[in-house]
Design a protein around this motif. Structure first.
Motif, PDB file in Angstrom:
ATOM      1  N   ALA A  13       0.719  -1.034  -0.085  1.00 20.35           N
ATOM      2  CA  ALA A  13       0.233  -0.050   0.028  1.00 20.35           C
ATOM      3  C   ALA A  13       0.936   1.100  -0.180  1.00 20.35           C
ATOM      4  N   ILE A  14       0.339   2.325  -0.535  1.00 16.75           N
ATOM      5  CA  ILE A  14       0.859   3.483  -0.473  1.00 16.75           C
ATOM      6  C   ILE A  14       1.104   4.172   0.949  1.00 16.75           C
ATOM      7  N   PRO A  15       2.360   4.510   1.477  1.00 13.80           N
ATOM      8  CA  PRO A  15       2.642   4.973   2.738  1.00 13.80           C
ATOM      9  C   PRO A  15       2.033   6.281   2.721  1.00 13.80           C
ATOM     10  N   THR A  16       1.824   6.595   4.235  1.00 10.22           N
ATOM     11  CA  THR A  16       1.202   8.098   4.457  1.00 10.22           C
ATOM     12  C   THR A  16       2.406   8.995   5.155  1.00 10.22           C
ATOM     13  N   ARG A  17       2.366  10.109   4.449  1.00  9.38           N
ATOM     14  CA  ARG A  17       3.520  11.199   4.988  1.00  9.38           C
ATOM     15  C   ARG A  17       3.285  12.255   4.150  1.00  9.38           C
ATOM     16  N   PRO A  18       3.847  13.436   4.950  1.00 12.40           N
ATOM     17  CA  PRO A  18       3.550  14.872   4.159  1.00 12.40           C
ATOM     18  C   PRO A  18       4.641  14.903   3.121  1.00 12.40           C
ATOM     19  N   LEU A  19       4.056  15.170   1.951  1.00 16.95           N
ATOM     20  CA  LEU A  19       4.958  15.637   0.823  1.00 16.95           C
ATOM     21  C   LEU A  19       6.253  16.439   1.117  1.00 16.95           C
ATOM     22  N   LEU A  20       7.327  16.330   0.514  1.00 18.74           N
ATOM     23  CA  LEU A  20       8.360  17.267   0.536  1.00 18.74           C
ATOM     24  C   LEU A  20       8.216  18.478  -0.274  1.00 18.74           C
ATOM     25  N   PHE A  21       8.849  19.606  -0.027  1.00 18.14           N
ATOM     26  CA  PHE A  21       8.408  21.107  -0.769  1.00 18.14           C
ATOM     27  C   PHE A  21       8.534  20.619  -2.297  1.00 18.14           C
ATOM     28  N   TRP A  22       9.839  19.884  -2.545  1.00 14.65           N
ATOM     29  CA  TRP A  22       9.940  19.780  -4.112  1.00 14.65           C
ATOM     30  C   TRP A  22       8.899  18.762  -4.855  1.00 14.65           C
ATOM     31  N   GLU A  23       8.634  18.073  -4.141  1.00 13.58           N
ATOM     32  CA  GLU A  23       7.566  16.916  -4.493  1.00 13.58           C
ATOM     33  C   GLU A  23       5.982  17.772  -4.774  1.00 13.58           C
ATOM     34  N   THR A  24       5.636  18.621  -3.979  1.00 16.15           N
ATOM     35  CA  THR A  24       4.592  19.394  -4.107  1.00 16.15           C
ATOM     36  C   THR A  24       4.746  20.363  -5.198  1.00 16.15           C
TER      37      THR A  24
END
Length: 365
Positions: A13-24
């Motif tokens: 499954a896809i993990p849960t975490r905040p996206l990094l700034f460059w990913e956003t």
């Protein structure tokens, strides 16, 4: 919070975490460029109708003819190129501000207990701050593309040269105030409604990850109400942006937002404010649906990199360890120290692999 996606606890499954700034930034740039490029013809039709007089229905029918399709693609390439930095800045600032506001609330027990009741306020404030910040690049994009759409200029170089000659750098921000007056409540309302619809859907589906179709429908519903409320301000913004060009319908320049609103009402009636409503609905509602769908899909792509199968005990099997490893690579900084549990798992994995290495090293009989 809007920065995370949960994929459940199943294997792979896809993990849960905040996206990094460059990913956003990447997610925002791709989603905005795709959405604006796909819906560019309808947006051009809306802009042309807002900058015209006369009966609306015949004008719409004329623009819908196959012979007019090429005319509706004016500025599509320019819009595609300029939407990348706009989308990247918009979503990255939005998610960053929302994350910081959420952390601020979480650090205060008296506010944390009521965060669910005013979470929409945090979404509205985050979108407003993002819109103001993004206007640095979004306003020149709007000035250039809108003037190409109505025929004042033929392409990007001509638009940049013409606007600069007409008033220098200030000419690229001529529509800054009317643009912000319509975009702040418009974007903030759309984003807030979208987040509230996501929370409602999560409660009804017990946290199941939303499909692309569900994200598209929620984005379309959020934008429909917003368009119907904000179309008068959008019409005023368009009149102020394109005035002074060869295709401007007003021979006497408008002095500002109030002057434009009063003159349009007196000279053309209240219906003039809603001339662009049908194509606006056709362009914005699907565009927001596409943008939010692509954005959520890109977020899953970014997070799926953490779900790649790896040996037990490695950093990639733990999303938090993988995130610390990525942070440590920035600016040549050493990675943060691993926890005791991670160190035990790493040693355990090495011990399990040790017999295999010894067996492989023995000579064949």
């Amino acid at each position: 919070p809007p920065t995370t996606i949960s994929g459940g606890a199943a294997a792979g499954a896809i993990p849960t975490r905040p996206l990094l700034f460059w990913e956003t930034m990447i997610c925002g740039a791709i989603s905005r460029s795709v959405a604006q490029t796909v819906m560019h013809p309808a947006n051009t039709m809306k802009t042309m109708l807002q900058n015209s007089k006369g009966p609306m229905v015949p004008a719409i029918l004329e623009l819908c003819k196959p012979s007019s399709f090429h005319r509706l693609t004016y500025g599509a390439g320019t819009n595609f190129l300029l939407s990348f930095p706009t989308g990247a800045l918009n979503f990255s600032v939005l998610e960053l501000v929302r994350k910081r506001l959420g952390a601020f609330v979480a650090e205060r027990p008296n506010l944390e207990q009521r965060v669910q009741s005013f979470g929409f306020v945090l979404d509205f404030v985050s979108s407003s701050v993002s819109t103001i910040t993004c206007s640095v690049v979004a306003t020149p994009q709007m000035m250039i593309t809108d003037n190409i759409m109505v025929g004042n200029y033929q392409n990007l170089p001509q638009a940049v040269k013409g606007l600069y000659q007409s008033g220098g750098i200030k000419a690229f921000y001529r529509g800054w105030l009317p643009g912000l007056s319509s975009k702040i409540p418009s974007y903030a309302l759309t984003w807030t409604l979208f987040q509230q619809l996501k929370e409602l859907r999560n409660r009804l589906t017990l946290g199941r990850t939303a499909t692309n179709m569900e994200n598209s429908v929620m984005g379309a519903l959020a934008s429909t109400l917003n368009v119907c409320i904000m179309i008068p301000l959008d019409t005023i913004k368009t009149r102020l942006v394109v005035q002074g060009g060869a295709e401007s319908i007003s021979k006497v320049p408008y002095k500002g937002i109030i002057d434009c609103a009063v003159r349009v009402f007196r000279e053309e009636g209240i219906g003039a404010f809603y001339r662009g409503l049908p194509p606006r609905l056709v362009s914005v509602v699907p565009m927001i649906g596409i943008q939010f769908t692509v954005y959520e899909a890109m977020k899953r792509v970014m997070l799926s990199r953490d779900a790649t199968p790896t040996p037990q005990g490695s950093a990639q099997s733990d999303p938090q360890a993988a995130q610390r490893k990525r942070k440590g690579k920035r600016l040549g900084e050493p990675p943060p120290p691993i926890t005791l549990l991670e160190e035990v798992e790493q040693v355990s994995g090495e011990l399990q692999a040790l017999p295999k290495l010894k067996t492989a090293a023995l000579p064949k009989p």
